[in-house]
Design a protein around this motif. Structure first.
Motif, PDB file in Angstrom:
ATOM      1  N   LEU A  89       0.826  -1.218   0.000  1.00 62.20           N
ATOM      2  CA  LEU A  89       0.000   0.000   0.000  1.00 62.20           C
ATOM      3  C   LEU A  89       0.858   1.266   0.000  1.00 62.20           C
ATOM      4  O   LEU A  89       0.576   2.216  -0.727  1.00 62.20           O
ATOM      5  CB  LEU A  89      -0.929   0.010   1.224  1.00 62.20           C
ATOM      6  CG  LEU A  89      -1.861   1.204   1.319  1.00 62.20           C
ATOM      7  CD1 LEU A  89      -2.847   1.229   0.161  1.00 62.20           C
ATOM      8  CD2 LEU A  89      -2.598   1.207   2.651  1.00 62.20           C
ATOM      9  N   MET A  90       1.918   1.273   0.801  1.00 62.25           N
ATOM     10  CA  MET A  90       2.717   2.504   0.907  1.00 62.25           C
ATOM     11  C   MET A  90       3.370   2.876  -0.432  1.00 62.25           C
ATOM     12  O   MET A  90       3.670   4.026  -0.681  1.00 62.25           O
ATOM     13  CB  MET A  90       3.756   2.414   2.023  1.00 62.25           C
ATOM     14  CG  MET A  90       4.783   1.339   1.845  1.00 62.25           C
ATOM     15  SD  MET A  90       5.854   1.175   3.283  1.00 62.25           S
ATOM     16  CE  MET A  90       6.638   2.752   3.329  1.00 62.25           C
ATOM     17  N   ARG A  91       3.532   1.883  -1.308  1.00 63.18           N
ATOM     18  CA  ARG A  91       4.153   2.166  -2.614  1.00 63.18           C
ATOM     19  C   ARG A  91       3.117   2.195  -3.732  1.00 63.18           C
ATOM     20  O   ARG A  91       3.448   2.437  -4.891  1.00 63.18           O
ATOM     21  CB  ARG A  91       5.177   1.092  -2.963  1.00 63.18           C
ATOM     22  CG  ARG A  91       6.367   1.121  -2.057  1.00 63.18           C
ATOM     23  CD  ARG A  91       7.569   0.419  -2.701  1.00 63.18           C
ATOM     24  NE  ARG A  91       8.463   0.026  -1.635  1.00 63.18           N
ATOM     25  CZ  ARG A  91       8.603  -1.217  -1.179  1.00 63.18           C
ATOM     26  NH1 ARG A  91       7.953  -2.205  -1.742  1.00 63.18           N
ATOM     27  NH2 ARG A  91       9.396  -1.482  -0.179  1.00 63.18           N
ATOM     28  N   MET A  92       1.852   1.889  -3.416  1.00 64.98           N
ATOM     29  CA  MET A  92       0.832   1.765  -4.463  1.00 64.98           C
ATOM     30  C   MET A  92       0.365   3.149  -4.911  1.00 64.98           C
ATOM     31  O   MET A  92      -0.169   3.918  -4.113  1.00 64.98           O
ATOM     32  CB  MET A  92      -0.355   0.941  -3.942  1.00 64.98           C
ATOM     33  CG  MET A  92      -1.341   0.549  -5.033  1.00 64.98           C
ATOM     34  SD  MET A  92      -2.668  -0.488  -4.377  1.00 64.98           S
ATOM     35  CE  MET A  92      -1.825  -2.042  -4.079  1.00 64.98           C
ATOM     36  N   LEU A 136     -11.671 -12.984  -1.827  1.00 70.55           N
ATOM     37  CA  LEU A 136     -12.426 -13.411  -0.650  1.00 70.55           C
ATOM     38  C   LEU A 136     -11.559 -13.394   0.607  1.00 70.55           C
ATOM     39  O   LEU A 136     -12.027 -13.059   1.691  1.00 70.55           O
ATOM     40  CB  LEU A 136     -13.005 -14.821  -0.866  1.00 70.55           C
ATOM     41  CG  LEU A 136     -13.786 -15.000  -2.190  1.00 70.55           C
ATOM     42  CD1 LEU A 136     -14.161 -16.464  -2.413  1.00 70.55           C
ATOM     43  CD2 LEU A 136     -15.043 -14.139  -2.197  1.00 70.55           C
ATOM     44  N   LEU A 137     -10.277 -13.733   0.465  1.00 65.23           N
ATOM     45  CA  LEU A 137      -9.386 -13.845   1.630  1.00 65.23           C
ATOM     46  C   LEU A 137      -8.533 -12.604   1.862  1.00 65.23           C
ATOM     47  O   LEU A 137      -8.051 -12.374   2.965  1.00 65.23           O
ATOM     48  CB  LEU A 137      -8.406 -15.014   1.438  1.00 65.23           C
ATOM     49  CG  LEU A 137      -8.955 -16.426   1.442  1.00 65.23           C
ATOM     50  CD1 LEU A 137      -7.815 -17.416   1.253  1.00 65.23           C
ATOM     51  CD2 LEU A 137      -9.676 -16.701   2.756  1.00 65.23           C
ATOM     52  N   GLY A 138      -8.295 -11.813   0.764  1.00 71.05           N
ATOM     53  CA  GLY A 138      -7.302 -10.745   0.844  1.00 71.05           C
ATOM     54  C   GLY A 138      -5.919 -11.313   0.643  1.00 71.05           C
ATOM     55  O   GLY A 138      -5.709 -12.532   0.774  1.00 71.05           O
ATOM     56  N   SER A 139      -4.979 -10.431   0.299  1.00 69.36           N
ATOM     57  CA  SER A 139      -3.612 -10.885   0.086  1.00 69.36           C
ATOM     58  C   SER A 139      -2.676  -9.683   0.226  1.00 69.36           C
ATOM     59  O   SER A 139      -2.891  -8.664  -0.444  1.00 69.36           O
ATOM     60  CB  SER A 139      -3.509 -11.486  -1.323  1.00 69.36           C
ATOM     61  OG  SER A 139      -2.168 -11.651  -1.708  1.00 69.36           O
ATOM     62  N   ALA A 140      -1.673  -9.796   1.082  1.00 73.29           N
ATOM     63  CA  ALA A 140      -0.725  -8.695   1.285  1.00 73.29           C
ATOM     64  C   ALA A 140      -0.060  -8.353  -0.043  1.00 73.29           C
ATOM     65  O   ALA A 140       0.377  -9.257  -0.774  1.00 73.29           O
ATOM     66  CB  ALA A 140       0.324  -9.097   2.315  1.00 73.29           C
ATOM     67  N   TYR A 145      -5.862  -5.573  -6.483  1.00 73.00           N
ATOM     68  CA  TYR A 145      -6.378  -6.777  -7.149  1.00 73.00           C
ATOM     69  C   TYR A 145      -7.511  -7.404  -6.319  1.00 73.00           C
ATOM     70  O   TYR A 145      -8.584  -7.729  -6.850  1.00 73.00           O
ATOM     71  CB  TYR A 145      -5.226  -7.760  -7.328  1.00 73.00           C
ATOM     72  CG  TYR A 145      -5.590  -9.066  -7.999  1.00 73.00           C
ATOM     73  CD1 TYR A 145      -5.823  -9.134  -9.371  1.00 73.00           C
ATOM     74  CD2 TYR A 145      -5.687 -10.247  -7.263  1.00 73.00           C
ATOM     75  CE1 TYR A 145      -6.136 -10.345  -9.995  1.00 73.00           C
ATOM     76  CE2 TYR A 145      -5.993 -11.458  -7.874  1.00 73.00           C
ATOM     77  CZ  TYR A 145      -6.219 -11.501  -9.240  1.00 73.00           C
ATOM     78  OH  TYR A 145      -6.527 -12.697  -9.849  1.00 73.00           O
ATOM     79  N   ALA A 146      -7.277  -7.567  -5.018  1.00 70.96           N
ATOM     80  CA  ALA A 146      -8.281  -8.198  -4.152  1.00 70.96           C
ATOM     81  C   ALA A 146      -9.571  -7.384  -4.132  1.00 70.96           C
ATOM     82  O   ALA A 146     -10.675  -7.936  -4.187  1.00 70.96           O
ATOM     83  CB  ALA A 146      -7.726  -8.353  -2.737  1.00 70.96           C
ATOM     84  N   ALA A 147      -9.425  -6.040  -4.081  1.00 70.33           N
ATOM     85  CA  ALA A 147     -10.624  -5.183  -4.056  1.00 70.33           C
ATOM     86  C   ALA A 147     -11.416  -5.359  -5.350  1.00 70.33           C
ATOM     87  O   ALA A 147     -12.651  -5.486  -5.333  1.00 70.33           O
ATOM     88  CB  ALA A 147     -10.215  -3.723  -3.864  1.00 70.33           C
ATOM     89  N   SER A 148     -10.698  -5.412  -6.479  1.00 76.43           N
ATOM     90  CA  SER A 148     -11.399  -5.538  -7.766  1.00 76.43           C
ATOM     91  C   SER A 148     -12.087  -6.897  -7.880  1.00 76.43           C
ATOM     92  O   SER A 148     -13.189  -7.000  -8.412  1.00 76.43           O
ATOM     93  CB  SER A 148     -10.411  -5.354  -8.931  1.00 76.43           C
ATOM     94  OG  SER A 148      -9.528  -6.455  -9.033  1.00 76.43           O
TER      95      SER A 148
END
Ligand code: NAD
Length: 237
Positions: A89-92, A136-140, A145-148
């Motif tokens: 996230l900090m680099r996204m 469904l699970l999320g991924s660090a 991608y997970a949100a979409s």
């Protein structure tokens, strides 16, 4: 009976396996692809390949026109095209986030909206969206991608409610980790870490995802809509 089927992102990986399964079952199959050349195998199977970037509504419209001219109304749509742009996230950047959403979610909206026109006319349609266990699970490192991919579930379930009375079904397949170009970028160590958490202790083959898609598009699944079918070796349970 031979149906007109469209698979987005059907030139490789999971989309290619899905296109092959429908073509081998005798359906009229069209695929869209963003770049490169579609594999010779598809031409031999009589698959119509149309270049189309799903982030551009005009290209989606042109692709549909060509497919409808050659194969008639699309009866089965498999919205498979998708991308990743993994970073913490900090680099996204906003662009990293927006481009993944624009392809995976809004791109799916564009093709589904265009397909719906013909499905409403025909009073029949089967739509299968390719999400991911990561939605469904999320991924660090994969928040974009997970949100979409999670959003595809709400999208499909809303449309299942909205269009069920018109005999159009919307279902989601949520693959786990599949052996394709998308996962080839992972290191051996990352792959081993993933497999250690998969009850079936291996990656999926693209054909195993295609089997679930074929079922959801078949008459045997006529009473299934709004479902999310995991094909993830048990990873998401
Ligand atoms: P892949 O990278 O091999 O193929 C992706 C396909 O999407 C390609 O055909 C590409 O041309 C197409 N595409 C990408 N952006 C596009 C755009 N803007 N317009 C048109 N087409 C575009 O990936 P894959 O592993 O075969 O993945 C297929 C789908 O399955 C994706 O939605 C992916 O998120 C999902 N998925 C993959 C895995 C996995 O482990 N491989 C797991 C879960 C879900």
């Amino acid at each position: 009976m031979s149906r007109s089927v469209l698979v987005t992102g059907g030139n490789r990986g999971i989309g290619l396996a899905i296109a092959r399964a429908f073509a081998e079952a005798g359906d009229k199959v069209a695929i869209t692809y963003r770049s490169g050349e579609p594999p010779q195998e598809l031409t031999s199977l009589g698959v119509l390949a149309v270049r189309c970037d799903i982030t551009d509504s005009e290209q989606v419209e042109q692709a549909y026109k060509e497919i409808e001219e050659k194969h008639g109304n699309v009866e089965v749509l498999v919205a498979n095209a998708g991308i990743t742009k993994d970073t913490l996230l900090m680099r996204m950047s906003e662009e990293d986030f927006a481009s993944v959403v624009d392809t995976n979610l809004t791109g799916t909206f564009r093709v589904v909206k265009r397909a719906n026109r013909g499905m409403l006319r025909a009073k029949k349609g089967r739509v299968v969206l390719i999400s991911s266990v990561v939605g469904l699970l999320g991924s660090a490192g994969q928040a974009n991608y997970a949100a979409s991919k999670a959003a595809l579930v709400g999208f499909a379930r809303s449309l299942a409610r909205e269009l069920g009375s018109r005999n159009i079904t919307f279902n989601v397949v949520a693959p786990g980790f599949v052996d394709t170009d998308m996962t080839k970028v992972l290191t051996d160590e990352q792959r081993a870490g993933i497999v250690a958490n998969v009850p079936l202790a291996r990656y999926a083959q693209p054909e195993e995802i295609a089997a679930a898609v074929s079922f959801l598009a078949s008459d045997d699944a006529a009473y299934i809509t709004g479902a999310v079918i995991p094909v993830d070796g048990g990873l998401g349970m």
